[in-house]
Design an enzyme around this catalytic site. Structure first.
Site, PDB file in Angstrom:
ATOM      1  N   GLU A 213       0.818  -1.217   0.000  1.00  0.00           N
ATOM      2  CA  GLU A 213       0.000   0.000   0.000  1.00  0.00           C
ATOM      3  C   GLU A 213       0.852   1.267   0.000  1.00  0.00           C
ATOM      4  OE1 GLU A 213      -3.617  -0.314   2.580  1.00  0.00           O
ATOM      5  OE2 GLU A 213      -2.638  -2.150   3.230  1.00  0.00           O
TER       6      GLU A 213
ATOM      7  N   SER B 103      -6.661  -2.707   2.151  1.00  0.00           N
ATOM      8  CA  SER B 103      -7.046  -2.108   0.873  1.00  0.00           C
ATOM      9  C   SER B 103      -7.522  -3.139  -0.146  1.00  0.00           C
ATOM     10  CB  SER B 103      -5.891  -1.287   0.284  1.00  0.00           C
ATOM     11  OG  SER B 103      -5.686  -0.128   1.037  1.00  0.00           O
TER      12      SER B 103
ATOM     13  N   TYR C  60      -9.837   3.887  -4.604  1.00  0.00           N
ATOM     14  CA  TYR C  60      -8.859   4.948  -4.825  1.00  0.00           C
ATOM     15  C   TYR C  60      -8.981   5.677  -6.156  1.00  0.00           C
ATOM     16  CZ  TYR C  60      -6.838   2.842  -0.699  1.00  0.00           C
ATOM     17  OH  TYR C  60      -6.656   2.350   0.574  1.00  0.00           O
TER      18      TYR C  60
ATOM     19  N   ARG D 103     -11.311   3.092  11.795  1.00  0.00           N
ATOM     20  CA  ARG D 103     -12.505   2.944  10.961  1.00  0.00           C
ATOM     21  C   ARG D 103     -13.007   1.504  11.078  1.00  0.00           C
ATOM     22  NH1 ARG D 103     -10.638   2.925   6.024  1.00  0.00           N
ATOM     23  NH2 ARG D 103     -11.368   0.800   5.672  1.00  0.00           N
TER      24      ARG D 103
ATOM     25  N   GLU E 111     -14.119  -5.734   9.681  1.00  0.00           N
ATOM     26  CA  GLU E 111     -12.761  -5.500  10.140  1.00  0.00           C
ATOM     27  C   GLU E 111     -12.627  -4.084  10.684  1.00  0.00           C
ATOM     28  OE1 GLU E 111     -10.025  -4.469   6.525  1.00  0.00           O
ATOM     29  OE2 GLU E 111     -11.311  -6.146   5.928  1.00  0.00           O
TER      30      GLU E 111
ATOM     31  N   ASN F 218      -9.750  -0.751  10.864  1.00  0.00           N
ATOM     32  CA  ASN F 218      -8.539  -0.165  10.298  1.00  0.00           C
ATOM     33  C   ASN F 218      -8.000   0.846  11.295  1.00  0.00           C
ATOM     34  OD1 ASN F 218      -6.795   1.618   8.779  1.00  0.00           O
ATOM     35  ND2 ASN F 218      -7.655   0.742   6.916  1.00  0.00           N
TER      36      ASN F 218
ATOM     37  N   GLY G  31      -7.065   5.853   5.709  1.00  0.00           N
ATOM     38  CA  GLY G  31      -6.491   6.704   4.687  1.00  0.00           C
ATOM     39  C   GLY G  31      -6.922   8.158   4.834  1.00  0.00           C
TER      40      GLY G  31
END
Length: 309
Positions: free
Chosen positions: A22, A151, A217, A256, A270, A272, A276
């Site tokens: 990433e 990601s 993205y 998140r 999940e 994070n 980002g």
């Protein structure tokens, strides 16, 4: 919580890039954060993290670290451990929390212990009897994910055993432990948690129907409904569960929490620990909806900096 005026007198190293898959997304996050810190009057410098980070940090005069590294060596507790050894305070979750959350299998086990619903799953590890594993999987479709990547890297939706074998082969290119999870058809929902408080909820609607790397993205590939059109009770419940999940896994700063929602049922996918901060990222969108501009969001994350997490 650290005093903002004190922070501005410290040399802040924004750690970005790194060695994971990433890297490019991390560079975008890091550049955005660095720009925000400089605009806010902080003494900040960017570091494109290499395997010589123990030398890069003192060379930069780093007194604090703002971690913008995504994936391995950034979110998994590795860099957090190094920073603690060097006695450099840093943003976000600590070593143990980062390492637990990075592992999707461990995360799900802890969620289940705390009675937070998550899709059913089995785990395949490199070297396991493939034939026996394939026979165990009888209900399709399934989601195949590397257990310690982010990601949506290496992820696939499989509809039968042949596709499952292909999905496992692809995922094993990224990790030797693979999560095979029940596919939940429903709405994809994400809840950002900032310093222990839930932000407005976002419903994610990818044009392709699958929120993969490109949908995440590439501007224009995904529609974001904010605030998510959910009934009030469910909306509040998702926020409460997100805060509880972060607490169960000792997350700090910004995090998140991702869910699939089917009618009134929800399943935590999940968490994070370093969301980002790019132009398409979800945390800044949720913060803006809550009246928190990007530069202020960065400062609020920075204010929670601590050495001993």
């Amino acid at each position: 919580m650290t005093n903002r005026a004190e922070l501005k007198n410290k040399k802040i190293a924004v750690l970005m890039g790194g060695l994971s898959a990433e890297r490019e997304v991390s560079l975008k996050t890091g550049r955005a954060v660095l720009r925000a810190l400089l605009e806010t009057g902080c003494n900040a410098v960017g570091i494109d993290v290499g395997d010589d980070l123990p030398g890069q940090l003192p060379d930069a005069g780093a007194e604090l670290a703002f971690i913008c590294l995504h994936g391995r060596y950034g979110e998994d507790g590795t860099v957090q451990w190094l920073l603690e050894m060097m006695k450099i305070p840093y943003t976000g979750s600590g070593v143990m929390s980062s390492s637990m959350v990075m592992d999707k299998v461990i995360t799900k086990q802890i969620l289940l212990y705390h009675e937070i619903s998550t899709p059913g799953f089995v785990v395949y590890r490199a070297g396991d009897d493939l034939g026996a594993f394939l026979k165990r999987c009888r209900h399709f479709p399934l989601i195949v994910k590397p257990a310690r990547e982010g990601s949506t890297i290496g992820i696939s939706i499989v509809k039968d055993r042949a596709e499952l074998e292909e999905g496992l082969t692809a995922a094993l290119q990224h990790d030797d432990q693979i999560l095979v999870e029940d596919f939940i058809k429903g709405d994809e929902i994400t809840v950002s948690v900032l310093n222990g408080e839930a932000l407005p909820i976002i419903k994610i609607v990818p044009k392709s129907g699958f929120y993969d790397y490109e949908a995440k993205y590439t501007p224009g590939q995904t529609e974001y409904l904010l605030p998510a059109p959910l009934e009030a009770v469910l909306y509040s419940r998702l926020q409460d569960v997100s805060v509880a999940a972060c607490k169960a896994l000792s997350c700090r700063g910004a995090a998140r929490v991702d869910f699939m929602v089917r009618e009134r049922e929800f399943y935590c996918l999940e968490i994070n620990t370093i969301p980002g901060m790019t132009e398409t990222s979800l945390l800044p969108k949720a913060a803006a909806e809550a009246g928190i501009p990007f530069n202020e969001l960065v400062m609020l994350i920075l204010e929670d900096v601590a050495l001993n997490k």
